[in-house]
Design a protein around this motif. Structure first.
Motif, PDB file in Angstrom:
ATOM      1  N   ARG A 169       0.843  -1.192   0.000  1.00  0.00           N
ATOM      2  CA  ARG A 169       0.000   0.000   0.000  1.00  0.00           C
ATOM      3  C   ARG A 169       0.881   1.245   0.000  1.00  0.00           C
ATOM      4  O   ARG A 169       1.813   1.362   0.788  1.00  0.00           O
ATOM      5  CB  ARG A 169      -0.921   0.005   1.228  1.00  0.00           C
ATOM      6  CG  ARG A 169      -1.916  -1.157   1.228  1.00  0.00           C
ATOM      7  CD  ARG A 169      -2.927  -1.027   2.353  1.00  0.00           C
ATOM      8  NE  ARG A 169      -3.857  -2.153   2.375  1.00  0.00           N
ATOM      9  CZ  ARG A 169      -4.924  -2.260   1.606  1.00  0.00           C
ATOM     10  NH1 ARG A 169      -5.209  -1.299   0.748  1.00  0.00           N
ATOM     11  NH2 ARG A 169      -5.716  -3.307   1.686  1.00  0.00           N
ATOM     12  N   ASP A 170       0.556   2.172  -0.911  1.00  0.00           N
ATOM     13  CA  ASP A 170       1.302   3.436  -1.035  1.00  0.00           C
ATOM     14  C   ASP A 170       2.805   3.187  -1.106  1.00  0.00           C
ATOM     15  O   ASP A 170       3.599   3.847  -0.443  1.00  0.00           O
ATOM     16  CB  ASP A 170       0.983   4.359   0.144  1.00  0.00           C
ATOM     17  CG  ASP A 170      -0.483   4.751   0.168  1.00  0.00           C
ATOM     18  OD1 ASP A 170      -1.055   4.952  -0.909  1.00  0.00           O
ATOM     19  OD2 ASP A 170      -1.064   4.848   1.265  1.00  0.00           O
ATOM     20  N   HIS A 171       3.172   2.225  -1.926  1.00  0.00           N
ATOM     21  CA  HIS A 171       4.578   1.827  -2.048  1.00  0.00           C
ATOM     22  C   HIS A 171       5.198   2.477  -3.279  1.00  0.00           C
ATOM     23  O   HIS A 171       4.704   2.309  -4.394  1.00  0.00           O
ATOM     24  CB  HIS A 171       4.676   0.300  -2.146  1.00  0.00           C
ATOM     25  CG  HIS A 171       6.084  -0.200  -2.289  1.00  0.00           C
ATOM     26  ND1 HIS A 171       6.958  -0.243  -1.227  1.00  0.00           N
ATOM     27  CD2 HIS A 171       6.774  -0.679  -3.366  1.00  0.00           C
ATOM     28  CE1 HIS A 171       8.110  -0.732  -1.634  1.00  0.00           C
ATOM     29  NE2 HIS A 171       8.023  -1.001  -2.926  1.00  0.00           N
ATOM     30  N   TRP A 172       6.294   3.233  -3.080  1.00  0.00           N
ATOM     31  CA  TRP A 172       7.005   3.853  -4.196  1.00  0.00           C
ATOM     32  C   TRP A 172       8.045   2.883  -4.741  1.00  0.00           C
ATOM     33  O   TRP A 172       8.928   2.436  -4.021  1.00  0.00           O
ATOM     34  CB  TRP A 172       7.684   5.140  -3.753  1.00  0.00           C
ATOM     35  CG  TRP A 172       6.742   6.293  -3.606  1.00  0.00           C
ATOM     36  CD1 TRP A 172       6.088   6.687  -2.467  1.00  0.00           C
ATOM     37  CD2 TRP A 172       6.330   7.190  -4.637  1.00  0.00           C
ATOM     38  NE1 TRP A 172       5.298   7.775  -2.724  1.00  0.00           N
ATOM     39  CE2 TRP A 172       5.428   8.112  -4.047  1.00  0.00           C
ATOM     40  CE3 TRP A 172       6.634   7.308  -5.993  1.00  0.00           C
ATOM     41  CZ2 TRP A 172       4.832   9.137  -4.780  1.00  0.00           C
ATOM     42  CZ3 TRP A 172       6.044   8.333  -6.715  1.00  0.00           C
ATOM     43  CH2 TRP A 172       5.155   9.236  -6.106  1.00  0.00           C
ATOM     44  N   LYS A 173       7.916   2.550  -6.024  1.00  0.00           N
ATOM     45  CA  LYS A 173       8.872   1.679  -6.691  1.00  0.00           C
ATOM     46  C   LYS A 173       9.740   2.514  -7.632  1.00  0.00           C
ATOM     47  O   LYS A 173       9.271   3.460  -8.260  1.00  0.00           O
ATOM     48  CB  LYS A 173       8.145   0.591  -7.484  1.00  0.00           C
ATOM     49  CG  LYS A 173       7.298  -0.331  -6.607  1.00  0.00           C
ATOM     50  CD  LYS A 173       6.667  -1.432  -7.439  1.00  0.00           C
ATOM     51  CE  LYS A 173       7.743  -2.365  -7.988  1.00  0.00           C
ATOM     52  NZ  LYS A 173       7.131  -3.439  -8.822  1.00  0.00           N
ATOM     53  N   VAL A 174      11.018   2.143  -7.730  1.00  0.00           N
ATOM     54  CA  VAL A 174      11.993   2.898  -8.519  1.00  0.00           C
ATOM     55  C   VAL A 174      12.434   2.073  -9.715  1.00  0.00           C
ATOM     56  O   VAL A 174      12.732   0.881  -9.585  1.00  0.00           O
ATOM     57  CB  VAL A 174      13.215   3.289  -7.662  1.00  0.00           C
ATOM     58  CG1 VAL A 174      14.204   4.099  -8.488  1.00  0.00           C
ATOM     59  CG2 VAL A 174      12.775   4.083  -6.432  1.00  0.00           C
ATOM     60  N   GLY A 175      12.479   2.680 -10.882  1.00  0.00           N
ATOM     61  CA  GLY A 175      12.926   2.003 -12.086  1.00  0.00           C
ATOM     62  C   GLY A 175      13.462   2.995 -13.104  1.00  0.00           C
ATOM     63  O   GLY A 175      14.085   3.995 -12.737  1.00  0.00           O
ATOM     64  N   TRP A 176      13.182   2.747 -14.374  1.00  0.00           N
ATOM     65  CA  TRP A 176      13.686   3.610 -15.441  1.00  0.00           C
ATOM     66  C   TRP A 176      12.585   3.909 -16.447  1.00  0.00           C
ATOM     67  O   TRP A 176      11.578   3.202 -16.521  1.00  0.00           O
ATOM     68  CB  TRP A 176      14.877   2.966 -16.148  1.00  0.00           C
ATOM     69  CG  TRP A 176      14.583   1.611 -16.741  1.00  0.00           C
ATOM     70  CD1 TRP A 176      14.744   0.393 -16.146  1.00  0.00           C
ATOM     71  CD2 TRP A 176      14.037   1.336 -18.048  1.00  0.00           C
ATOM     72  NE1 TRP A 176      14.351  -0.625 -16.983  1.00  0.00           N
ATOM     73  CE2 TRP A 176      13.917  -0.075 -18.167  1.00  0.00           C
ATOM     74  CE3 TRP A 176      13.644   2.134 -19.120  1.00  0.00           C
ATOM     75  CZ2 TRP A 176      13.402  -0.675 -19.320  1.00  0.00           C
ATOM     76  CZ3 TRP A 176      13.139   1.528 -20.273  1.00  0.00           C
ATOM     77  CH2 TRP A 176      13.041   0.135 -20.356  1.00  0.00           C
ATOM     78  N   ALA A 177      12.805   4.973 -17.219  1.00  0.00           N
ATOM     79  CA  ALA A 177      11.861   5.362 -18.262  1.00  0.00           C
ATOM     80  C   ALA A 177      12.645   5.819 -19.484  1.00  0.00           C
ATOM     81  O   ALA A 177      13.722   6.414 -19.365  1.00  0.00           O
ATOM     82  CB  ALA A 177      10.941   6.483 -17.787  1.00  0.00           C
ATOM     83  N   ALA A 178      12.100   5.536 -20.685  1.00  0.00           N
ATOM     84  CA  ALA A 178      12.731   5.964 -21.929  1.00  0.00           C
ATOM     85  C   ALA A 178      11.653   6.179 -22.974  1.00  0.00           C
ATOM     86  O   ALA A 178      10.592   5.538 -22.941  1.00  0.00           O
ATOM     87  CB  ALA A 178      13.748   4.928 -22.412  1.00  0.00           C
TER      88      ALA A 178
END
Length: 231
Positions: A169-178
């Motif tokens: 719940r209300d969890h921020w996940k980190v990744g990439w964008a292009a």
């Protein structure tokens, strides 16, 4: 929101430093702000690591919806080459709840409530009013997810069984964008653009106190239009 504040501060510092070291010439040089909005399709997958709440080892669904928010950045132009950095933040309503055909009591609910990116941009100025660019960098997504077994409540509605469910719940996940886009300058310093981004928010583990552990994976496609103002 502490993560967002930290990243915003870092981008502003980097942009300011770059601008001070090398201020390019051209109509695309300078700082800008704007508003954007669009549609999104987010693929959600859960893979069982420990436990057997699903009949099969993995389960997935795809949520679709809308988003809107703000962006800001800075460009430096050298001839036809335009480089810069940009950060954005959007609130989103992208959700999906689905249940297995083989066992209608087993299901998965996924929701993306907000996302943000911090990206570099590299473009080609086809003219003083047309910019074609590619972009890539960091992506963050705020997810609410739960998966597992459901029971019928006294009123006849489905409710999640706490023994056989996991979630975040209300969890921020980190990744990439292009992705990339096309931007046009019009009406003085006003700009309009169309942009596509693919974002991969990575994986995260979630479990409960009943020896249940799952891996959540999320990635999405984002198409948006935006209006900006260059200073």
């Amino acid at each position: 929101m502490n993560v967002w504040a930290f990243l915003t501060s870092a981008v502003i510092t980097a942009i300011s430093t770059g601008a001070a070291l090398a201020q390019g010439q051209g109509p695309w040089s300078g700082s800008y702000v704007g508003l954007s909005g669009g549609i999104a399709s987010v693929d959600n997958k859960i893979t069982q690591v420990e436990g057997t709440e699903f009949e099969k080892p993995s389960y997935s669904n795809t949520g679709r919806g809308f988003f809107g928010g703000i962006f800001f950045g800075h460009n430096i132009q050298w001839g036809s080459v335009v480089a810069g950095g940009e950060a954005d933040f959007s609130l989103a309503s992208v959700r999906k709840k689905s249940f297995e055909k083989a066992d209608p009591d087993d299901g998965m609910s996924s929701r993306l409530d907000a996302f943000s990116t911090v990206r570099g941009r590299l473009g080609y100025a086809a003219s003083s009013s047309l910019l074609i660019y590619a972009t890539g960098g960091l992506a963050l997504g705020q997810f609410n997810q739960i998966a597992g077994d459901t029971d019928l409540s006294p009123s006849g509605n489905k409710k999640w069984d706490k023994v056989d469910t996991s979630g975040m719940r209300d969890h921020w996940k980190v990744g990439w964008a292009a992705g990339g886009g096309v931007e046009m300058m019009m009406l003085g310093n006003w700009t309009v653009r169309g942009e596509y981004l693919h974002a991969d928010f990575g994986t995260a583990l979630s479990g409960n106190d009943y020896n249940l552990k799952d891996k959540y994976s999320n990635s999405g496609h984002f198409g948006r239009v935006a209006v900006g103002y260059k200073f």
